[in-house]
Design an enzyme around this catalytic site. Sequence first.
Site, PDB file in Angstrom:
ATOM      1  N   GLU A  82      26.577 102.367  22.687  1.00 19.52           N
ATOM      2  CA  GLU A  82      27.768 101.866  21.977  1.00 19.52           C
ATOM      3  C   GLU A  82      27.482 101.679  20.485  1.00 19.52           C
ATOM      4  O   GLU A  82      27.631 100.575  19.957  1.00 19.52           O
ATOM      5  CB  GLU A  82      28.199 100.521  22.571  1.00 19.52           C
ATOM      6  CG  GLU A  82      28.517 100.540  24.047  1.00 19.52           C
ATOM      7  CD  GLU A  82      28.772  99.135  24.610  1.00 19.52           C
ATOM      8  OE1 GLU A  82      28.578  98.133  23.879  1.00 19.52           O
ATOM      9  OE2 GLU A  82      29.164  99.047  25.779  1.00 19.52           O
ATOM     10  N   TYR A 124      28.072  86.749   5.704  1.00 22.71           N
ATOM     11  CA  TYR A 124      26.667  86.841   6.156  1.00 22.71           C
ATOM     12  C   TYR A 124      25.680  86.869   5.005  1.00 22.71           C
ATOM     13  O   TYR A 124      24.511  87.131   5.222  1.00 22.71           O
ATOM     14  CB  TYR A 124      26.446  88.132   6.957  1.00 22.71           C
ATOM     15  CG  TYR A 124      27.495  88.460   7.985  1.00 22.71           C
ATOM     16  CD1 TYR A 124      27.726  87.615   9.060  1.00 22.71           C
ATOM     17  CD2 TYR A 124      28.246  89.636   7.894  1.00 22.71           C
ATOM     18  CE1 TYR A 124      28.681  87.932  10.017  1.00 22.71           C
ATOM     19  CE2 TYR A 124      29.193  89.963   8.846  1.00 22.71           C
ATOM     20  CZ  TYR A 124      29.404  89.097   9.901  1.00 22.71           C
ATOM     21  OH  TYR A 124      30.343  89.418  10.837  1.00 22.71           O
ATOM     22  N   CYS A 176      40.604  82.459  -4.506  1.00 23.04           N
ATOM     23  CA  CYS A 176      40.321  81.109  -4.986  1.00 23.04           C
ATOM     24  C   CYS A 176      39.297  80.406  -4.110  1.00 23.04           C
ATOM     25  O   CYS A 176      39.598  79.399  -3.468  1.00 23.04           O
ATOM     26  CB  CYS A 176      41.610  80.314  -5.045  1.00 23.04           C
ATOM     27  SG  CYS A 176      42.800  81.174  -6.050  1.00 23.04           S
ATOM     28  N   GLU A 177      38.112  80.960  -4.022  1.00 21.52           N
ATOM     29  CA  GLU A 177      37.001  80.343  -3.290  1.00 21.52           C
ATOM     30  C   GLU A 177      35.714  80.791  -3.956  1.00 21.52           C
ATOM     31  O   GLU A 177      35.582  81.966  -4.312  1.00 21.52           O
ATOM     32  CB  GLU A 177      36.946  80.845  -1.845  1.00 21.52           C
ATOM     33  CG  GLU A 177      38.140  80.491  -1.033  1.00 21.52           C
ATOM     34  CD  GLU A 177      37.807  80.307   0.442  1.00 21.52           C
ATOM     35  OE1 GLU A 177      36.636  80.005   0.776  1.00 21.52           O
ATOM     36  OE2 GLU A 177      38.728  80.448   1.234  1.00 21.52           O
TER      37      GLU A 177
HETATM   38  N1  LLP Z   1      28.526  96.785  21.673  1.00 19.98           N
HETATM   39  C1  LLP Z   1      28.738  95.451  21.708  1.00 19.98           C
HETATM   40  C2  LLP Z   1      28.924  94.815  23.010  1.00 19.98           C
HETATM   41  C3  LLP Z   1      28.798  94.718  20.512  1.00 19.98           C
HETATM   42  O1  LLP Z   1      29.007  93.416  20.554  1.00 19.98           O
HETATM   43  C4  LLP Z   1      28.629  95.382  19.266  1.00 19.98           C
HETATM   44  C5  LLP Z   1      28.725  94.652  18.009  1.00 19.98           C
HETATM   45  C6  LLP Z   1      28.412  96.775  19.287  1.00 19.98           C
HETATM   46  C7  LLP Z   1      28.348  97.433  20.508  1.00 19.98           C
HETATM   47  C8  LLP Z   1      28.220  97.578  18.031  1.00 19.98           C
HETATM   48  O2  LLP Z   1      27.124  97.147  17.328  1.00 19.98           O
HETATM   49  P1  LLP Z   1      26.566  97.985  16.071  1.00 19.98           P
HETATM   50  O3  LLP Z   1      26.035  99.293  16.588  1.00 19.98           O
HETATM   51  O4  LLP Z   1      27.675  98.171  15.118  1.00 19.98           O
HETATM   52  O5  LLP Z   1      25.492  97.117  15.539  1.00 19.98           O
HETATM   53  N2  LLP Z   1      30.533  91.978  11.763  1.00 19.98           N
HETATM   54  C9  LLP Z   1      29.089  92.067  11.800  1.00 19.98           C
HETATM   55  C10 LLP Z   1      28.584  92.824  13.010  1.00 19.98           C
HETATM   56  C11 LLP Z   1      29.042  92.256  14.337  1.00 19.98           C
HETATM   57  C12 LLP Z   1      28.590  93.075  15.510  1.00 19.98           C
HETATM   58  C13 LLP Z   1      29.214  92.603  16.772  1.00 19.98           C
HETATM   59  N3  LLP Z   1      28.942  93.392  17.920  1.00 19.98           N
HETATM   60  C14 LLP Z   1      28.613  92.688  10.498  1.00 19.98           C
HETATM   61  O6  LLP Z   1      29.435  92.988   9.643  1.00 19.98           O
HETATM   62  O7  LLP Z   1      27.424  92.844  10.300  1.00 19.98           O
END
Ligand code: LLP
Length: 417
Positions: free
Chosen positions: A273, A316, A342-343
């Site tokens: 995924e 983050y 405004c933050e």
């Molecule tokens: N599968 C599941 C069950 C997940 O929870 C996530 C991401 C992915 C796949 C995909 O993960 P990736 O390959 O993109 O790392 N908003 C945060 C990242 C949150 C990720 C949440 N889950 C950021 O901007 O760094």
Amino acid sequence: MHHFEYRDNEMFCEDVPILKIAKEVGTPFYIYSHATLTRHFSAFDGAFNEVPHLVCFSAKANSNLAVLNLFATLGGGLDIVSGGELYRGLKAGVLPEKIVYSGVGKRIDEIEYALKSNILMFNIESFQELETVNRCAERLNTRARIALRVNPDVDPKTHPYISTGMKKNKFGINREVAISTYKAAQKLSNIDIVGIDCHVGSQLTETAPFVDALRKVKGLITDLEKLGIHIQYLDLGGGLGITYDEEVPPHPDDYARAIVQELGEIPFTLILEPGRVIVGNAGVLVTKCLYAKKSDKKNFVIVDAAMNDLARPSLYDAYHAIQPVIQRKRPPFVADVVGPICESGDFFARDRKLPKCEPGDLVALMSAGAYGFAMSSNYNSRPRIPEVMVKGDRFHVVRERETYETLIQGESLPSFL
Ligand code: LLP
């Protein structure tokens, strides 16, 4: 490298000058490179060629219809976490038999929508959810294919907000109770057990946590075999990191090699995924410098994008490289790059060394293709910005800039006012 390169000191996306897009659509805007998206998807997918596998792109990273459609045409599936993502996936042409549904809080209407769409499987995160899915399937006179999301309890060594596979996180089912939950699932009338799932975290820059998690899941699969439960799909989640600054994440080939080696001879299909690794460096956010201002202590570059457009730095403390769209011979200076919201948390960079910016200059916030537009909001009543896809010397606005009318769409005044 990622099709965002300078030609004669001017940044292009593939064969299109970014300035040309800015003139046509105004600023700020996101751009995605078709060539980079394609290359990243194919490199990731190809890395697993040795084993039966399915790449289910994680829609949460970038859910634009054109992006999802591109991956669908490349044979990809989709990892979804909501009814909205299922809707987008189907609209974009993703085959339902390639869709997996994760998430700790699936609602009944969402479960029913997924059952009616006949998706590949639900990644179940609790016993109550399992019972709910069973009841929904019973009501619809159908069967639900499920995997249990097991919490592998490994430390991904990433930002605490995006680590998901540790016991203290809300995700998955602890390994100790996984077997008893599988046994309970066996007894449910409308459930077909087809898989096992885990996800370690996001922006991982080493292969070891993935391999550790896989080893633990393999142990469980052996125990399940003894109970007569045969796994057809092993879903390893996403999480492979990218270079934002100086990180050196494994190449998809190395990631795949480590996984395939640990996997050994397998009679099932591997599901991955990935989100960020496919789209992160395929997109940038282009914004215009509105003002350059100096306080006693600092220089500020105030740009027309803000934390509502790209939340990662404020949320983050994430690093995004900032590059001028036109390279000019100007001395560098150290500045905070901030938005109009405004933050004080509305910043893209703090104390960053940059070539001096002047009002009207365009800069690109790099590596913004993942969790960029997807996490954007209308905070401060700012219309969400357009997304543009570039292919060769052509570009297309794949999502229009919102208008003031769209901002208030659906709002109405009650009669008692
Ligand atoms: N599968 C599941 C069950 C997940 O929870 C996530 C991401 C992915 C796949 C995909 O993960 P990736 O390959 O993109 O790392 N908003 C945060 C990242 C949150 C990720 C949440 N889950 C950021 O901007 O760094």
